[in-house]
Design an enzyme around this catalytic site. Sequence first.
Site, PDB file in Angstrom:
ATOM      1  N   GLU A 245       0.880  -1.185   0.000  1.00 55.06           N
ATOM      2  CA  GLU A 245       0.000   0.000   0.000  1.00 55.06           C
ATOM      3  C   GLU A 245       0.913   1.229   0.000  1.00 55.06           C
ATOM      4  O   GLU A 245       0.993   1.984   0.967  1.00 55.06           O
ATOM      5  CB  GLU A 245      -0.910  -0.015   1.246  1.00 55.06           C
ATOM      6  CG  GLU A 245      -1.971   1.088   1.241  1.00 55.06           C
ATOM      7  CD  GLU A 245      -2.784   1.125   2.543  1.00 55.06           C
ATOM      8  OE1 GLU A 245      -2.476   0.343   3.457  1.00 55.06           O
ATOM      9  OE2 GLU A 245      -3.715   1.943   2.622  1.00 55.06           O
TER      10      GLU A 245
ATOM     11  N   HIS B 139      -4.814  -4.400  -0.471  1.00 60.93           N
ATOM     12  CA  HIS B 139      -4.380  -3.319  -1.356  1.00 60.93           C
ATOM     13  C   HIS B 139      -3.497  -3.812  -2.514  1.00 60.93           C
ATOM     14  O   HIS B 139      -3.885  -3.763  -3.660  1.00 60.93           O
ATOM     15  CB  HIS B 139      -3.686  -2.184  -0.596  1.00 60.93           C
ATOM     16  CG  HIS B 139      -4.588  -1.486   0.364  1.00 60.93           C
ATOM     17  ND1 HIS B 139      -5.634  -0.722  -0.059  1.00 60.93           N
ATOM     18  CD2 HIS B 139      -4.621  -1.481   1.718  1.00 60.93           C
ATOM     19  CE1 HIS B 139      -6.280  -0.248   1.000  1.00 60.93           C
ATOM     20  NE2 HIS B 139      -5.692  -0.701   2.087  1.00 60.93           N
TER      21      HIS B 139
END
Lengths: 522, 522
Positions: A359, A384
């Site tokens: 992320e 993510h």
Amino acid sequence: MEFLVIFTICLITIENVLCLPVEMPTASYLQQRAQIVNGEANMKVGGSIQLSAREQQVNRILMAAKTKEINSSRTVNGPLFLPSIHFFHGKGLIEKSEVFRIIKAMPKGGALHLHDCSMADITWLVKTVTYMDHCYMCTDQNNHIQFHFFQTPPSNPGCPWKLIATERQTAPNTEQFDQMLYNSMSLIVPDPVKTYPTIDVVWKEFLRILDVANGLINYAPVFGKYFYESLKEFHEDNVQYLETRALLPVVYNLDGSTIDNRTWVMETYKQNLDQFLKDYPDFTGARIIRSGLRFVKTSDVLQQVKESIAMLQQYPQVFAGYDLVGQEDPGTPLIDYLGALLYPSQQNIKLPYFFHAGETNWEGTPTDNNLIDAVLLNTSRIGHGYALTKHPETMRLVKNKGIAVEVNPISNQVLKLVDDLRNHPAASLIAQGFPVVISADDPSVWGARGLSYDFYMAFMGLAGADADLAMLKKLAINSLEYSALSPSEKMSAIYRWQYKWEQFIEKTLGNELHPLPFIGRY
Amino acid sequence: MEFLVIFTICLITIENVLCLPVEMPTASYLQQRAQIVNGEANMKVGGSIQLSAREQQVNRILMAAKTKEINSSRTVNGPLFLPSIHFFHGKGLIEKSEVFRIIKAMPKGGALHLHDCSMADITWLVKTVTYMDHCYMCTDQNNHIQFHFFQTPPSNPGCPWKLIATERQTAPNTEQFDQMLYNSMSLIVPDPVKTYPTIDVVWKEFLRILDVANGLINYAPVFGKYFYESLKEFHEDNVQYLETRALLPVVYNLDGSTIDNRTWVMETYKQNLDQFLKDYPDFTGARIIRSGLRFVKTSDVLQQVKESIAMLQQYPQVFAGYDLVGQEDPGTPLIDYLGALLYPSQQNIKLPYFFHAGETNWEGTPTDNNLIDAVLLNTSRIGHGYALTKHPETMRLVKNKGIAVEVNPISNQVLKLVDDLRNHPAASLIAQGFPVVISADDPSVWGARGLSYDFYMAFMGLAGADADLAMLKKLAINSLEYSALSPSEKMSAIYRWQYKWEQFIEKTLGNELHPLPFIGRY
């Protein structure tokens, strides 16, 4: 007698029908082109889905709305394209979108990437929790609000506690007062670009406001109700299943005593889930992913891992596995926790991992390489995976191992990874048919609710103008297929979802709903 | 007697050295991890380059500067990371960067994606061309300036012509006057995000200001000088070779007559190039890519294709091939010109194409599919290819066929495809070792000069924190390898570049420069 036969070949693009007289080079060109176009169409998420005749009817309604919306933004001086602007500015406009209306009505399967204290609309905290007895607030010198329940508030000179009931009564305007309470737990500001110039600034504020809300949520009598409310909001948004990362925090009682007992927390989750499933028989279930903070010592992580192993045995219907959460860039990389994270496999114990990884926009850093460790540690899914497209070898492994990528479009925009969601790397993953699931991360803090806003962004911004109902259907199926449910539970969940899907199709076509028959859960 | 042998294995990441006692699972984990890390490091652009001992010394200097710059931006309240902010705001700061200083000194090979009327610094147009005799300006009701050379200006009621020499003399401040002239041909504004909210708005202004500059450039006595000045600026920026898209426009004389003759234009380019090569023997050469506008009829494109075939025969040392230019989204898709663009292959004639394709964020549209047609039409390179990562099948073909992607980072930012360059899809192409070349597109209009600003953005923003001198070296080599030069010309160009590269290495290490010996050009 001779005939002159003129063949023509027609190529239908989104905007044109192009007919050419067949000369062999042109014909073979168009054939090759069609192969590539079709190859790419089949490869993308949903490319393998064949829509039924009824679904195709709904698809025409959906695509008419989508095409209209895209085309209006493609005209000079047309409205801004909503996935390209900040969610704080686009939200109200999204709510007017016909595409959004259809997506809201659609059964979306599971929301697999959420966090314990940011799932339910802040409005509920304000309108329900702050109206409860004994709820206090204080305002510090930075004009930051804190909340706490007390029988008798302690002296707190830097931030003196005041009973909310009294404050509200003496406020000139109750709605404005409540709005102020809402704002104290929300990231929403009029000019997010100016207010949050960098990822570090927005994360600092994000963590601060989560902590404000925790003053309300972590009060023992509220804790379970918050979870129940979260399930209710996702259920209202036509989500059938939910997995949430949970810190399993210390909660407090009115008398100031605390419950530092993760079993109490898990029991509270379980009781509220059981109650919810009783109240809403069409809901499929929920799972808790125990989450440590990526700032603690390896010994703490090891302790959490061992506890998680025990919880998995104790709560097989509620507990799913382990993750590490918090802002990834300044956090400890996974590799530094290797001693703890390899423990289960070294003991021949299975503990599913659901690691947040990649992320970040900082390629070539230890954070960025968390993706590699997540995959090598056999993560079930990646939270993510924003940096994944910069890791070709890791991408290959993710695809081959069938590791789903949990994409949270609005989160990545609000938390400053990307502005225009068409530039989100998941666009490439979707085009390449990666196992992608769409989730909402922390919808409450940016004023979203349920999963529909993120599905809208994914459908309009991460997927092309030509992505249709087949992609939405596949995203919904993915969300159950890549859930923490067991294979038999998945079958049942998909079966139950399929029923809702058919209801959605018929309802969209204006037909009456069948009443929902009893279908065994799992 | 027994020994207890404890093995340790150490893993060196960018920020940590991590040593673990070897237990077999951990050791095998680290071995697998190293395989992935190394596999990805080898795959990326420059991954196959082995730096010499001297190059490694320079690399340490470069990487110390790069790491320092990145780390300072990664600290809370540190300076903004320059590739993440708008070039108009970052330019001055880039010029202070040590990394930029090294990149400027580095021989960068060729600039392969430029346009005829936006290569040379606008300052030169202002300080040289507008100071020439007979140069007139007018200011219309929108406060937009136009330029033209006249013996005697015609009446022009909406925008009355005034002699610049007189205007400048009567202006209160010459520098401010000249700055106003500069601004009239530049996109630079204090708040680009507000001024240019969408791609359509910025493109409209972009085309308008190019047209303003053309009032000066397309004056016959200036036309060749502008090309010469462009070569000079790129040469000063340590670029050895240049290819430019050229409209081969109608130019005008002082008496108002026009030269609508592409042979005159080509001759002018050739003469100025020849003169430049005489004046700067260390420069390698330049090529012209004839470019039509993607708004004309197919018959016009066919005419241009036929002319290009003739030019390729007439100017084999100057003319490279054909392209279509202009804003891609509203433009005619390549497929609609198929009849014209297949003409050479149907006649068994080779005309190299250098198509702009996929310079868009609108996935799933005809523009987006230009990428497929560019590849099927055997384009030598792809201009921009911004949408390529959303086309997995086309990506595969691009890699297999060795089609270079011309990446222009600053252009894509200023012209509103992406804000934070870390989100530029070329980051993924670079990680996957695609044949990428870095170019500058239209440096003049955003105040860049030469190639170094774009190389800086590519090195800092499109590549990871760990990308080093090997990547820069490979990008320079790519720019010659994927040029329009013939194989033997390429060999000679790379040989000559190599010589400059070694000079750069020695100079960076503080050693005296060898004088440049004569090396045959090609």
